[in-house]
Design a protein around this motif. Structure first.
Motif, PDB file in Angstrom:
ATOM      1  N   ALA A  48     -32.514 -70.646   2.248  1.00 19.98           N
ATOM      2  CA  ALA A  48     -33.207 -69.982   1.135  1.00 19.98           C
ATOM      3  C   ALA A  48     -32.514 -68.672   0.774  1.00 19.98           C
ATOM      4  N   VAL A  49     -32.107 -67.912   1.778  1.00 15.17           N
ATOM      5  CA  VAL A  49     -31.389 -66.661   1.519  1.00 15.17           C
ATOM      6  C   VAL A  49     -30.081 -66.950   0.791  1.00 15.17           C
ATOM      7  N   LYS A  50     -29.334 -67.941   1.282  1.00 12.83           N
ATOM      8  CA  LYS A  50     -28.041 -68.269   0.675  1.00 12.83           C
ATOM      9  C   LYS A  50     -28.201 -68.858  -0.731  1.00 12.83           C
ATOM     10  N   LEU A  96     -37.364 -79.113   2.928  1.00 14.47           N
ATOM     11  CA  LEU A  96     -35.997 -79.565   2.690  1.00 14.47           C
ATOM     12  C   LEU A  96     -35.830 -79.998   1.235  1.00 14.47           C
ATOM     13  N   ARG A  97     -36.753 -80.780   0.736  1.00 11.14           N
ATOM     14  CA  ARG A  97     -36.676 -81.251  -0.655  1.00 11.14           C
ATOM     15  C   ARG A  97     -36.684 -80.072  -1.625  1.00 11.14           C
ATOM     16  N   SER A  98     -37.522 -79.088  -1.361  1.00 14.65           N
ATOM     17  CA  SER A  98     -37.567 -77.893  -2.218  1.00 14.65           C
ATOM     18  C   SER A  98     -36.228 -77.170  -2.228  1.00 14.65           C
ATOM     19  N   LEU A  99     -35.591 -77.064  -1.065  1.00 15.42           N
ATOM     20  CA  LEU A  99     -34.281 -76.417  -0.993  1.00 15.42           C
ATOM     21  C   LEU A  99     -33.222 -77.236  -1.731  1.00 15.42           C
ATOM     22  N   GLN A 100     -33.293 -78.551  -1.587  1.00 19.75           N
ATOM     23  CA  GLN A 100     -32.337 -79.407  -2.291  1.00 19.75           C
ATOM     24  C   GLN A 100     -32.483 -79.251  -3.806  1.00 19.75           C
ATOM     25  N   LEU A 101     -33.713 -79.193  -4.284  1.00 19.13           N
ATOM     26  CA  LEU A 101     -33.950 -79.016  -5.718  1.00 19.13           C
ATOM     27  C   LEU A 101     -33.503 -77.625  -6.177  1.00 19.13           C
ATOM     28  N   ALA A 102     -33.746 -76.605  -5.359  1.00 22.08           N
ATOM     29  CA  ALA A 102     -33.305 -75.248  -5.695  1.00 22.08           C
ATOM     30  C   ALA A 102     -31.781 -75.182  -5.751  1.00 22.08           C
ATOM     31  N   PHE A 103     -31.123 -75.906  -4.844  1.00 21.92           N
ATOM     32  CA  PHE A 103     -29.661 -75.942  -4.857  1.00 21.92           C
ATOM     33  C   PHE A 103     -29.172 -76.563  -6.160  1.00 21.92           C
ATOM     34  N   PRO A 124     -31.197 -89.801  -2.612  1.00 16.94           N
ATOM     35  CA  PRO A 124     -31.168 -88.953  -3.804  1.00 16.94           C
ATOM     36  C   PRO A 124     -32.442 -88.137  -3.977  1.00 16.94           C
ATOM     37  N   VAL A 125     -32.249 -86.910  -4.399  1.00 18.00           N
ATOM     38  CA  VAL A 125     -33.374 -86.015  -4.684  1.00 18.00           C
ATOM     39  C   VAL A 125     -33.294 -85.659  -6.163  1.00 18.00           C
ATOM     40  N   THR A 126     -34.329 -86.004  -6.903  1.00 19.07           N
ATOM     41  CA  THR A 126     -34.340 -85.712  -8.338  1.00 19.07           C
ATOM     42  C   THR A 126     -35.621 -85.025  -8.732  1.00 19.07           C
TER      43      THR A 126
END
Length: 126
Positions: A48-50, A96-103, A124-126
């Motif tokens: 999250a920081v990165k 994890l999904r939230s971080l993937q979407l934020a990325f 896949p995360v959409t």
């Protein structure tokens, strides 16, 4: 090397060795589910920081580092989920999904669906 410098170094190593032994004893009393979830939370926080989701986005954002942390997190959660209860695994998967979407949102050149960080393990995360 002066004798007192050598003694200081020896004392430092002795203290480190004692701290490591103490940590090992302490870890022996910690259930695996707690080690897995604590490690996952540390990885989530670092990612999250990165991703620039902390105090100073301009100085802390580093998507390359975030990708590495999210990949490690996805591997840990995927491998660890069967070993911990669903009650513990579900919030980790959601984080994890939230971080993937934020990325995906933070990326100027988005990865192809299924090629984003951690998607090798999560799909896949959409």
């Amino acid at each position: 090397m002066p004798a007192e410098h050598h003694d200081d170094r020896h004392e430092h190593w002795a203290q480190q060795e004692q701290a490591a032994a103490s940590a090992s004893r302490d870890l022996a009393d910690v259930p695996a589910v707690e080690v897995i979830t604590t490690t996952a939370v540390h990885l989530m926080s670092a990612a999250a920081v990165k991703l620039g989701l902390a105090d100073d986005p301009a100085m802390q954002t580093d998507l390359d580092e975030a990708r590495k942390l999210i990949n490690a997190l996805a591997g840990l959660i995927t491998a660890g989920a069967p070993e911990i209860s669903d009650a513990h695994a579900r919030p980790l998967r959601d984080g994890l999904r939230s971080l993937q979407l934020a990325f995906r949102e933070a990326s100027t050149i988005p990865d192809a669906v299924g090629k984003g960080p951690g998607e090798k393990w999560t799909g896949p995360v959409t």
